[in-house]
Design an enzyme around this catalytic site. Structure first.
Site, mmCIF file in Angstrom:
data_model
loop_
_atom_site.group_PDB
_atom_site.id
_atom_site.type_symbol
_atom_site.label_atom_id
_atom_site.label_comp_id
_atom_site.label_asym_id
_atom_site.label_seq_id
_atom_site.Cartn_x
_atom_site.Cartn_y
_atom_site.Cartn_z
ATOM 1 N N ASP A 34 32.861 9.091 7.244
ATOM 2 C CA ASP A 34 34.290 9.363 7.344
ATOM 3 C C ASP A 34 34.620 10.657 6.604
ATOM 4 O OD1 ASP A 34 35.013 8.714 4.507
ATOM 5 O OD2 ASP A 34 34.276 6.734 5.092
ATOM 6 N N GLU A 61 -0.162 17.915 15.665
ATOM 7 C CA GLU A 61 1.230 17.441 15.580
ATOM 8 C C GLU A 61 1.940 18.065 14.378
ATOM 9 O OE1 GLU A 61 1.194 12.989 17.577
ATOM 10 O OE2 GLU A 61 0.187 13.264 15.646
#
Ligand code: GLA
Length: 734
Positions: A536, A616
């Site tokens: 928020d 990776e």
């Protein structure tokens, strides 16, 4: 002047660059709403209010025989209560005599050349370059003595108006406040849609769009925090409004506790929007001389569609809300231990992860849950913020030193608002949590909530966290909160004040954050509540970035991040690449797509890098490099939702564009794939029409107009869940 008052028509006009807000002191002193929308020059809008004699619409005493003046249908700024308005109201009171009337009439008003800052709660502030004025209109109930100061902040260039209310009891007896809205907005029509952001743990902020219908539609939270379930943000827009067109109103409440947002279409198809503290579980005793302030609501209007509305919020939140000095600055790319190790680690395992992540080019290692007390699972030790030497033999200091020696910074997870029953803190202070003596306590994730309405608990936490921060070199804190509140009962308040606990909890939390976060400006604080359960504006005031969701699946994140983007800048959103099959959904998506999706915010990693292959890790290193190349766009660019994951089943696309329109990055992820598929194009936005752009890796130079109207073809070879990024640089300015 952005705020003017016309004495002869008794009309207030609040003008921003592109919007106007008007209200007037009507007969008998009531404050009526006149207009909110596109910029207008007028200060006489009286004709908009049509007085009528309507059946069963009572008339205030002062109206005498005038049957046309009724608060039952007149548009108001802050509704009265029990005075003939039967719509959902701005306030509900209980006066000393038991009556429930609040009848606020304008007594006076002030205009000041500055922004009003709320006490004890986050609010917008004026920047050095901003022209901001504040209008305060004082409404007084002559009989009870309760005064409501309606406070309007006008950010002229930024098209933003703030609203909050300060109640002051000027009477001689106590007044109980049972409902208290930050703002009421009355519209004379209701031909709109509502957009709000609903969800659940691991699937937050799904965008929901519904027509405004007769009756009362409400969203909100009664969980003590703003919640995964509904975000304290709402859009009201014309039915045909889209990303690029249509009138849109935004409502965003700077508050982390129980909130309410209501849309009520009344008997005459007028619309009322109410936004404020959720009355459920709320009741506040206001003794003579006492005051109570509502959280601040941030209002915005644009006639240019949803993207323009988002840009207004992104800019004002970045410029005028977040207090972190990092808000516009580069942040470290983190690797977080949670999905890599959960509770199962020792120093060696952590150092191995950190060591192997060096090849990936990350900047900071975050030690998540499990490092303190005897926390080998989530049943114990919250509250005991002392290191577990069985796991970390040289404590936080030793671990942090070794991490730093590798060239990484160090971050730590804490969850200060909670306590486990199996903890030293609980054993010594069983009354420090929210629970009712004599009743068994409700647990959430096995834990109880500390009573932050108590100042001794707040003081303890401030000291404990500050001690922790001085124990080792720490550059990043993930501040978590992992359950909803219940049994909001505090042992230090008498029975007449137990309805204050939810709000006092939030005020206590802000006090702690003021004392800890704002006094450590060098540390990056990342907000978190089981992912995005407290995402928020008030949390964004303290934290430049917030962990968006515990769901790290790239395809789920497309929806979560899409919904989050309506109000919050993408630089407020922390997003991590995790391992596949994904721990939450079981889905497998390429590392490339996971990287592209995580670059829709502040990129990080959440995996055991020792288990990645060297190829990776090398791929991650290139991702980090790419992200850093684009980072400035993520931090300070304009954001465009090119394609909605709800409306378009085939792909989701988004774009960052620098403010000067010279650089842009477009990301596309395929969400469905059919054989022998149609050729699809992604149409760009936000470019200069005349500017000519080079797409990285391609020879051609294309105009912004072409890229925005015809778009870029999505390569047909892409498979389901594959992603692609296009970088654009302006080659020639025209
Ligand atoms: C919450 C957070 C996670 C992780 C765990 C640790 O769920 O959202 O990221 O930190 O807590 O318990």
């Amino acid at each position: 002047m952005s705020i003017t008052y016309n004495e002869s028509t008794k009309t207030f006009l609040l003008n921003t660059k592109n919007s106007s807000y008007a209200m007037k002191i009507a007969p008998y002193g009531y404050l009526l709403h006149l207009y909110y929308g596109r910029l207008i020059p007028d200060s006489d809008l009286d004709y908009l209010i049509q007085f009528q004699d309507r059946g069963f619409s009572p008339n205030p005493f002062e109206a005498g025989n005038d049957r046309c003046f009724s608060l039952d249908f007149l548009p108001q700024e802050f509704s009265t209560s029990e005075s003939g308005d039967y719509r959902s109201g701005s306030i509900e009171v209980e006066n000393e005599d038991g009556s429930r009337i609040f009848c606020g009439k304008v007594s006076h008003f002030d205009i000041e050349p500055k922004k009003h800052l709320l006490k004890g709660m986050p609010s917008l502030r004026a920047g050095d370059q901003d022209t901001v004025q504040t209008l305060t209109i004082h409404l007084q109930d002559e009989i009870s003595g309760l005064q409501a100061d309606l406070i309007y902040g006008v950010f002229e260039e930024k098209d933003i108006i703030t609203r909050s209310v300060l109640l002051v009891n000027n009477g001689s007896g106590p007044v109980r406040i049972n409902r208290f809205m930050s703002a009421t907005l009355d519209y004379m029509d209701s031909d709109y849609d509502l957009i709000y952001f609903a969800g659940r743990h691991t699937m937050e902020r799904e965008a929901v769009r519904i027509p405004v219908e007769r009756g009362l539609h409400a969203i909100g939270s009664s969980r003590g925090s703003s919640s995964h379930q509904y975000n304290p943000s709402l859009i009201l827009c014309e039915k045909n409004a889209g990303e690029e067109h249509g009138c849109c109103y935004g409502f965003s409440l700077i508050y982390s506790g129980n909130f309410l947002m209501e849309a009520e279409k009344d008997q005459y198809s007028q619309l009322r929007i109410n936004v404020g503290i959720n009355p459920r579980g709320f009741s506040w005793l206001l003794n003579p001389g006492d005051s109570l302030e509502s959280p601040e609501l941030v209002l915005a209007f644009t006639a240019q569609g949803l993207t323009a509305l988002s840009h207004l919020y992104h800019d004002i939140f970045r410029d005028n809300l977040c207090r972190s000095p990092y808000v516009k600055k580069p942040r470290p790319v983190v690797i977080n231990s949670w999905e890599a190790a959960y509770f199962d680690f020792d120093e060696k395992k952590l150092l191995d992860i950190a060591q192997s992540s060096l090849q990936m080019g990350v900047d900071l290692f975050v030690l998540d849950d499990g490092w303190f007390g005897k926390r080998d699972n989530d049943c114990c030790s919250l509250g005991d913020w002392t290191v577990n030497y069985a796991k970390l033999k040289d404590g936080l200091k030793g671990l942090s030193q070794r991490i730093h020696q590798m060239g990484l910074s160090f971050g730590l997870w804490i969850e200060p608002e909670m306590v486990s029953e199996d903890s030293d803190l609980y054993r010594s202070h069983p009354d420090w949590c929210l629970r009712v003596p004599g009743r068994p306590a409700v647990r959430g994730r096995y834990q109880l909530v500390l009573d932050l309405s108590r100042s001794d608990v707040c003081d303890y936490l401030i000291a404990a966290i500050n001690r922790l921060l001085s124990e080792a070199r720490i550059e990043y804190i993930k501040w978590d909160m992992n359950r909803s509140l219940s049994e909001a009962w505090s042992s230090l308040l008498d029975r007449s004040r137990q309805g204050e606990v939810y709000h006092r909890y939030v005020l206590g939390l802000y006090h702690i954050m003021d004392q800890v976060i704002l006094t450590h400006p060098d540390i990056i604080f990342c907000g978190c509540s089981g992912g995005g359960g407290r995402y928020d504006p008030a949390m964004y005031y303290y934290h430049p970035q917030i962990w968006c969701s515990d769901n790290t699946d790239a395809i789920s994140r497309l929806k979560i991040q899409y919904g989050t983007s309506f109000f919050y800048p993408m630089s407020a959103l922390e997003s991590h690449v995790s391992i596949c099959p994904n721990h939450q959904t079981g889905r497998t998506v390429s590392l490339k797509t996971r990287g592209i999706t995580a670059m829709d915010g502040i990129l990080g990693y959440e995996l055991d890098s020792t288990r990645l292959s060297s190829e990776e890790r090398e791929q991650c290193r290139r991702q980090v490099e790419t992200y850093k190349h684009f980072e400035e766009l993520v931090l300070n660019g304009d954001y465009y939702r090119l394609s909605s994951p709800y409306a378009n089943p085939y792909f989701t696309a988004w774009q960052f564009v620098s403010k000067d329109k010279k650089r842009s990055v477009v990301s596309v992820v395929l969400t469905d794939k059919e054989s022998n598929d149609a050729q699809r194009f992604v149409k760009l936005r936000g470019l200069s029409r005349q500017g000519r752009y080079r797409i990285e890796g391609q020879e051609r130079i294309l105009s912004g107009a072409l890229l925005m109207n015809a778009g870029i073809p999505i390569p047909s070879g892409l498979k389901e869940y594959e992603g692609i990024q296009f970088e654009l640089t302006m080659a020639e300015e025209r």
